[in-house]
Scaffold this motif. Structure first.
Motif, PDB file in Angstrom:
ATOM      1  N   GLY A   1       0.794  -1.238  -0.023  1.00  0.00           N
ATOM      2  CA  GLY A   1       0.008   0.035   0.050  1.00  0.00           C
ATOM      3  C   GLY A   1       0.761   1.239   0.212  1.00  0.00           C
ATOM      4  N   LEU A   2       2.394   1.027   0.630  1.00  0.00           N
ATOM      5  CA  LEU A   2       2.880   2.122   0.632  1.00  0.00           C
ATOM      6  C   LEU A   2       4.228   1.882   0.082  1.00  0.00           C
ATOM      7  CD1 LEU A   2       3.827   5.185   2.113  1.00  0.00           C
ATOM      8  CD2 LEU A   2       4.163   3.841   4.061  1.00  0.00           C
ATOM      9  N   ILE A   3       5.032   2.712  -0.748  1.00  0.00           N
ATOM     10  CA  ILE A   3       6.273   2.501  -0.962  1.00  0.00           C
ATOM     11  C   ILE A   3       7.262   3.693  -0.634  1.00  0.00           C
ATOM     12  CG2 ILE A   3       7.768   1.992  -3.044  1.00  0.00           C
ATOM     13  CD1 ILE A   3       5.629   0.606  -4.427  1.00  0.00           C
ATOM     14  N   LEU A   4       8.329   3.280   0.063  1.00  0.00           N
ATOM     15  CA  LEU A   4       9.240   4.313   0.561  1.00  0.00           C
ATOM     16  C   LEU A   4      10.365   4.172  -0.279  1.00  0.00           C
ATOM     17  CD1 LEU A   4       8.974   3.240   4.366  1.00  0.00           C
ATOM     18  CD2 LEU A   4       7.802   5.353   3.280  1.00  0.00           C
ATOM     19  N   MET A   5      10.722   5.194  -0.894  1.00  0.00           N
ATOM     20  CA  MET A   5      12.111   5.088  -1.852  1.00  0.00           C
ATOM     21  C   MET A   5      13.108   6.141  -1.303  1.00  0.00           C
ATOM     22  SD  MET A   5      10.576   3.968  -5.401  1.00  0.00           S
ATOM     23  CE  MET A   5       9.212   5.459  -5.660  1.00  0.00           C
ATOM     24  N   ASP A   6      14.414   5.811  -1.421  1.00  0.00           N
ATOM     25  CA  ASP A   6      15.544   6.792  -1.243  1.00  0.00           C
ATOM     26  C   ASP A   6      16.253   6.877  -2.160  1.00  0.00           C
ATOM     27  OD1 ASP A   6      17.141   8.309   0.500  1.00  0.00           O
ATOM     28  OD2 ASP A   6      17.648   7.063   1.868  1.00  0.00           O
ATOM     29  N   GLU A   7      15.975   8.226  -2.806  1.00  0.00           N
ATOM     30  CA  GLU A   7      16.734   8.443  -3.974  1.00  0.00           C
ATOM     31  C   GLU A   7      16.701   7.535  -5.214  1.00  0.00           C
ATOM     32  OE1 GLU A   7      18.131  11.341  -4.689  1.00  0.00           O
ATOM     33  OE2 GLU A   7      18.313  12.454  -3.004  1.00  0.00           O
ATOM     34  N   PRO A   8      15.288   7.191  -5.549  1.00  0.00           N
ATOM     35  CA  PRO A   8      15.248   6.149  -6.740  1.00  0.00           C
ATOM     36  C   PRO A   8      15.886   6.143  -7.911  1.00  0.00           C
ATOM     37  CG  PRO A   8      13.137   7.126  -6.086  1.00  0.00           C
ATOM     38  CD  PRO A   8      14.286   7.944  -5.098  1.00  0.00           C
ATOM     39  N   PHE A   9      16.023   7.432  -8.370  1.00  0.00           N
ATOM     40  CA  PHE A   9      16.614   7.559  -9.780  1.00  0.00           C
ATOM     41  C   PHE A   9      18.044   7.543  -9.850  1.00  0.00           C
ATOM     42  CE2 PHE A   9      12.242   9.825  -9.002  1.00  0.00           C
ATOM     43  CZ  PHE A   9      11.720   9.004 -10.057  1.00  0.00           C
ATOM     44  N   VAL A  10      18.553   7.477  -8.776  1.00  0.00           N
ATOM     45  CA  VAL A  10      20.097   7.518  -8.796  1.00  0.00           C
ATOM     46  C   VAL A  10      20.679   5.971  -9.623  1.00  0.00           C
ATOM     47  CG1 VAL A  10      22.419   7.475  -7.627  1.00  0.00           C
ATOM     48  CG2 VAL A  10      20.447   8.963  -6.935  1.00  0.00           C
ATOM     49  N   GLY A  11      21.525   6.218 -10.505  1.00  0.00           N
ATOM     50  CA  GLY A  11      21.993   5.004 -11.177  1.00  0.00           C
ATOM     51  C   GLY A  11      21.059   4.380 -12.450  1.00  0.00           C
ATOM     52  N   LEU A  12      19.746   5.034 -12.191  1.00  0.00           N
ATOM     53  CA  LEU A  12      18.892   4.595 -13.615  1.00  0.00           C
ATOM     54  C   LEU A  12      19.291   5.239 -14.618  1.00  0.00           C
ATOM     55  CD1 LEU A  12      15.381   4.174 -11.873  1.00  0.00           C
ATOM     56  CD2 LEU A  12      17.112   2.317 -12.118  1.00  0.00           C
ATOM     57  N   ASP A  13      19.079   4.508 -15.874  1.00  0.00           N
ATOM     58  CA  ASP A  13      19.318   5.085 -17.150  1.00  0.00           C
ATOM     59  C   ASP A  13      17.838   5.817 -17.602  1.00  0.00           C
ATOM     60  OD1 ASP A  13      17.307   3.046 -18.693  1.00  0.00           O
ATOM     61  OD2 ASP A  13      18.837   1.665 -18.157  1.00  0.00           O
ATOM     62  N   PRO A  14      17.939   6.495 -18.400  1.00  0.00           N
ATOM     63  CA  PRO A  14      16.784   7.630 -18.983  1.00  0.00           C
ATOM     64  C   PRO A  14      15.524   6.709 -19.142  1.00  0.00           C
ATOM     65  CG  PRO A  14      18.642   8.424 -19.996  1.00  0.00           C
ATOM     66  CD  PRO A  14      19.167   6.754 -19.316  1.00  0.00           C
ATOM     67  N   VAL A  15      15.561   5.702 -19.646  1.00  0.00           N
ATOM     68  CA  VAL A  15      14.560   4.862 -20.037  1.00  0.00           C
ATOM     69  C   VAL A  15      13.895   4.329 -18.738  1.00  0.00           C
ATOM     70  CG1 VAL A  15      13.557   2.630 -21.244  1.00  0.00           C
ATOM     71  CG2 VAL A  15      15.382   4.220 -22.333  1.00  0.00           C
ATOM     72  N   ALA A  16      14.736   3.620 -17.746  1.00  0.00           N
ATOM     73  CA  ALA A  16      14.323   2.913 -16.493  1.00  0.00           C
ATOM     74  C   ALA A  16      13.527   4.040 -15.897  1.00  0.00           C
ATOM     75  CB  ALA A  16      15.334   2.535 -16.022  1.00  0.00           C
ATOM     76  N   SER A  17      14.365   5.388 -15.944  1.00  0.00           N
ATOM     77  CA  SER A  17      13.815   6.310 -14.895  1.00  0.00           C
ATOM     78  C   SER A  17      12.365   6.763 -15.480  1.00  0.00           C
ATOM     79  CB  SER A  17      14.853   7.949 -15.306  1.00  0.00           C
ATOM     80  OG  SER A  17      15.564   7.936 -14.143  1.00  0.00           O
ATOM     81  N   HIS A  18      12.434   6.732 -16.792  1.00  0.00           N
ATOM     82  CA  HIS A  18      10.894   7.026 -17.390  1.00  0.00           C
ATOM     83  C   HIS A  18       9.736   6.092 -16.829  1.00  0.00           C
ATOM     84  CE1 HIS A  18       7.885   8.754 -20.047  1.00  0.00           C
ATOM     85  NE2 HIS A  18       7.725   7.185 -20.642  1.00  0.00           N
ATOM     86  N   THR A  19      10.411   5.005 -17.206  1.00  0.00           N
ATOM     87  CA  THR A  19       9.463   3.649 -16.656  1.00  0.00           C
ATOM     88  C   THR A  19       9.072   3.754 -15.242  1.00  0.00           C
ATOM     89  OG1 THR A  19      10.628   2.348 -18.170  1.00  0.00           O
ATOM     90  CG2 THR A  19       9.346   1.120 -16.688  1.00  0.00           C
ATOM     91  N   LEU A  20      10.137   4.112 -14.458  1.00  0.00           N
ATOM     92  CA  LEU A  20       9.695   4.197 -12.850  1.00  0.00           C
ATOM     93  C   LEU A  20       8.711   5.295 -12.505  1.00  0.00           C
ATOM     94  CD1 LEU A  20      10.286   3.417  -9.671  1.00  0.00           C
ATOM     95  CD2 LEU A  20      12.300   4.836  -9.792  1.00  0.00           C
ATOM     96  N   LYS A  21       9.082   6.474 -13.330  1.00  0.00           N
ATOM     97  CA  LYS A  21       8.117   7.681 -12.763  1.00  0.00           C
ATOM     98  C   LYS A  21       6.749   7.114 -13.430  1.00  0.00           C
ATOM     99  CE  LYS A  21      11.261  10.614 -14.435  1.00  0.00           C
ATOM    100  NZ  LYS A  21      12.000  11.589 -15.586  1.00  0.00           N
ATOM    101  N   GLU A  22       6.327   6.391 -14.727  1.00  0.00           N
ATOM    102  CA  GLU A  22       5.172   5.797 -14.776  1.00  0.00           C
ATOM    103  C   GLU A  22       4.448   4.861 -14.217  1.00  0.00           C
ATOM    104  OE1 GLU A  22       5.291   4.492 -18.826  1.00  0.00           O
ATOM    105  OE2 GLU A  22       4.885   6.426 -19.647  1.00  0.00           O
ATOM    106  N   MET A  23       5.421   3.887 -13.529  1.00  0.00           N
ATOM    107  CA  MET A  23       5.035   3.274 -12.539  1.00  0.00           C
ATOM    108  C   MET A  23       4.439   3.721 -11.234  1.00  0.00           C
ATOM    109  SD  MET A  23       8.013   0.163 -12.816  1.00  0.00           S
ATOM    110  CE  MET A  23       7.489  -0.809 -11.401  1.00  0.00           C
ATOM    111  N   MET A  24       5.230   4.611 -10.606  1.00  0.00           N
ATOM    112  CA  MET A  24       4.906   5.635  -9.562  1.00  0.00           C
ATOM    113  C   MET A  24       3.546   6.151  -9.743  1.00  0.00           C
ATOM    114  SD  MET A  24       8.592   7.102  -8.913  1.00  0.00           S
ATOM    115  CE  MET A  24       8.147   8.121  -7.535  1.00  0.00           C
TER     116      MET A  24
END
Lengths: 237, 532
Positions: free
Chosen positions: A152-175
């Motif tokens: 129900g709740l996701i905690l993330m500490d600096e989740p975008f560090v180390g991700l490539d642009p595609v993965a970053s975009h995917t993560l944002k959409e998932m969020m």
């Protein structure tokens, strides 16, 4: 979904987090920003139940983390800033381990792991030992492990560090999709542009104290989040 | 630069003496002193029991004019003892250290990194080989002859021995590291390599007695045929020519080893170990397990994936299997050989067999470093909805599985191969080793929860140099010996006291202590684990 009240954590005489109060409702992407050492990681670790705190309370979906830590942890997932995962497992074994802990059935785990690893382009690497993963691949694996049990709740500490642009975009959409389905996300970031575009609400912390919080419009008004952040930092120097 | 790296390396090695990870602060002066004294006592115990005993036992050779043979045997045992078990620890601390990438990214000469890494290996080898060779000069100077020449040449010889230990450790570590980065399935093949190496090591160890006997019997001939051995032995006797040859030979070997390390270090370090395809791939996710099952499998994977962990904390498993087979073959001979001793009434075959299996079972100390080995991944278990008590139970179960099953096998082999044992004797031979497994597993985990160091850069530090492992190893070796000794003393008072009853009392005490440690682990220990 998450209610933090008067949270205080001290290291000796130094207050890493000082009387912090925040409320994160269902469906909200909540950004947490602040300078290095401001107390973001300490707050997230306290909420995740892996760090004790001196006073205050943390309620996850109405459950007190100090009274029922296991119950709270069943409802949430945590991704640290530097995901050290088990080097002695393969990516698939690690996800299987997390799925076992959350009691996921065979079909649902297979479907979810397949879906998320496809989204991050990690399917062909799942058989590799984690020791052979790059930082970005470990980050993707940690993200998948957080999503597969549908918390129900996701905690993330600096989740975008180390991700490539595609993965970053995917993560944002998932969020966004995760919160649109009623989940809540509380994450720290230094990338203010991402926070500005992605977050429903934002909190700015400085030297352990909350200096501003609210909806994005309430916090930044007509300025950019970066301008507001820099202005607040300068004002509190 | 090298000095800075050495300081970092030694700070890490001795960190547990000075730093309390639980409080994230320096220890008090009293705590530091207590830890240093404890370590000194443990080393002093080994020095007296092994080094002094060996030196005194062999001094007769020097009395008989074969001074060189006295030092040769001491030197060879020192090298063997110093290099013991260093195969995987060297590979681990030299090539698999977590901060290799960090150091290589900084403007540091590769030579300095290697020097700082092997300094730790050297120190460990020096401590262990020193336990053997240190008393030799005192025994020789007091019992045979004293001269400044002897002391000076012995110092050079001792330095040479410690370098030889380092050379052998580095060479074996190099071979293991090369194999590790080439293996497709590290976990399985590493187990096999470890087993083969352990077998080889014990084959050499068991034959060492024959070699020593042969050397004693034909020392002169051997010395004539293999002249380096004579130089090796004669070097510390004040013979400057032999000393010069020995020192030059060691320097040449060390030079070659240095060149090899220097040339291959970056290539090995930058090859990602195990970066080959795992054929099962995503299929590994499909199998479902209970929470306890998943945690147990995690512990088993952790244990079987680390050669250093298996070699240092699981040696007893191999020994119990080998011991079981050996007792099947030689059971009757053992009974016949011990017959005269047993007939004196001072000991009993039952007690000796039960203690022998217990000794081997106690050499498995998987739980002792297991908490510290969580290292930086401890956040995973802490953030998952798993009670700490379940995690700790899985660690105990893993230990019980790996130590209990071979202990049962070894006990069965002993109980049913040695003639003349009745039902009560047989039960005793099963019960005492199982109680030893219970005690070592719970004691190890209990100690492992006391201020574990989670910030290691090489897993060899918690596996080999931590307090819980040291205590478990020494306790495991001493305890069965104490049981046998007390039984002999007891028989003096009560000559007809039945051995099974005696074993039963100790087994009950072991199980009682195990239960106490188990309760402490499940209550206080679980709270400690959650707060790490």
């Amino acid at each position: 979904m998450l209610r933090i009240t008067e949270l205080t954590k001290r290291y000796g005489d130094h207050a890493a987090v000082d009387s912090l109060t925040l409320h994160i409702a269902r469906g909200e992407v909540y950004g947490f920003i602040g300078h290095n050492g401001a107390g973001k990681t300490t707050t997230l670790r306290s909420v995740a139940g892996i760090q004790s705190f001196d006073s205050g309370s943390i309620l996850v979906d109405g459950t007190d983390i100090t009274k029922d830590p296991i119950g709270c942890k069943r409802k949430m997932a945590y991704i640290p800033d530097n995901p050290d995962l088990y080097d002695f497992m393969s990516g698939a074994q690690y996800l299987g381990f997390v799925a076992d802990i959350f009691g996921l059935g065979k079909e649902e785990r297979t479907e979810r792991i397949g879906r998320y690893s496809e989204m991050f382009g990690l399917t062909k690497d799942l058989g590799q030992p984690v020791s052979a993963y790059s930082h970005g691949m470990k980050q993707k694996l940690a993200i998948i492990s957080a999503w597969i049990h549908e918390p129900g709740l996701i905690l993330m500490d600096e989740p975008f560090v180390g991700l490539d642009p595609v993965a970053s975009h995917t993560l944002k959409e998932m969020m966004r999709e995760f919160c649109d389905r009623g989940g809540s996300i509380f994450f720290s970031t230094h990338v203010l542009e991402v926070a500005e575009k992605l977050c429903d609400k934002v909190a700015i912390i400085r030297q352990g104290k909350l200096i501003r919080s609210g909806t994005m419009d309430e916090v930044k008004g007509d300025d950019s989040l970066e301008d507001v952040f820099l202005e607040l930092e300068a004002k509190n120097d | 630069m090298t000095r800075t790296l050495l300081k970092k390396q030694f700070r890490e090695i001795f960190r547990s003496f000075f730093f309390d990870p639980k409080r994230n602060a320096m220890r008090s002066g009293g705590q530091i002193a207590a830890r240093i004294v404890l370590y000194a006592v443990l080393m002093g115990f080994l020095l007296v029991n092994i080094g002094v005993t060996l030196s005194v036992a062999l001094l007769g050779l020097a009395f008989g004019g074969m001074d060189w043979l006295y030092f040769l045997i001491i030197g060879l045992v020192s090298v063997l003892f110093g290099a013991m078990g260093s195969v995987f620890s060297t590979a681990s601390s030299l090539y698999l250290a977590k901060d290799n990438d960090l150091l290589l990214s900084l403007p540091i000469p590769v030579g300095s990194i290697i020097v700082s890494r092997i300094a730790g290996v050297y120190l460990m080898g020096l401590v262990y080989s020193g336990i053997i060779f240190l008393p030799s000069v005192f025994a020789y100077c007091i019992g045979v002859r004293f001269s400044i020449s002897v002391v000076l040449t012995w110092l050079l010889w001792a330095a040479g021995i410690s370098l030889l230990v380092l050379d052998i450790s580095c060479l074996l570590g190099f071979v293991v590291a090369k194999l590790m980065v080439r293996l497709k399935n590290r976990s399985v093949l590493t187990v096999i390599i470890a087993v083969v190496l352990i077998g080889l090591y014990y084959f050499l160890s068991f034959n060492a007695r024959n070699v020593i006997s042969g050397l004693v019997a034909d020392g002169e001939k051997v010395g004539e045929r293999i002249s380096f051995l004579r130089f090796f032995g004669a070097a510390p006797t004040g013979d400057w020519a032999a000393c010069a040859v020995f020192v030059l030979a060691v320097a040449a070997i060390s030079g070659l080893v240095w060149l090899l390390l220097r040339k291959t270090f970056i290539k090995i370090v930058t090859l990602s170990p195990g970066a080959k395809k795992n054929l099962r791939g995503a299929a590994d996710t499909g199998r479902t397990r209970t929470v306890s099952g998943a945690l147990l499998v995690r512990e088993i994977r952790k244990f079987t994936s680390s050669a250093g962990y298996m070699l240092n904390c699981g040696m007893g498993i191999i020994l119990m299997l080998i011991g079981g087979v050996a007792v099947i073959i030689t059971g009757r001979d053992i009974a016949a050989a011990l017959g005269p001793l047993v007939s004196t009434g001072m000991t009993s075959l039952t007690v000796m067999l039960a203690c022998a299996v217990s000794l081997l079972a106690s050499m498995v100390d998987i739980t002792a470093p297991s908490v510290a080995l969580e290292g930086k991944t401890v956040w995973i278990l802490q953030s998952l909805p798993v009670p700490a008590s379940k995690v700790l139970s899985a660690k105990l179960a893993c230990h019980g599985l790996f130590a209990g099953a071979p202990a049962l096998f070894c006990s069965a082999c002993a109980a049913f191969s040695v003639p003349g044992l009745d039902a009560a004797d047989i039960v005793s031979i099963f019960v005492l080793p199982l109680s030893a497994v219970a005690l070592i597993s719970t004691l190890g985990l209990f100690l492992g929860l006391v201020n574990p160091n989670l910030k290691w850069t090489s897993e060899i530090y918690p596996i080999k140099q931590s307090m819980p492992v040291t205590v478990c190893v020494i306790a495991g070796m001493l305890y069965p010996v104490v049981i046998m000794g007390v039984f002999s003393a007891f028989r003096l008072l009560v000559p007809a006291f039945p051995a099974p009853l005696y074993i039963g009392i100790f087994a009950a005490v072991n199980f009682g202590l195990s239960f106490m440690f188990y309760r402490l682990v499940m209550t206080k220990g679980a709270r400690t684990f959650s707060g790490l």
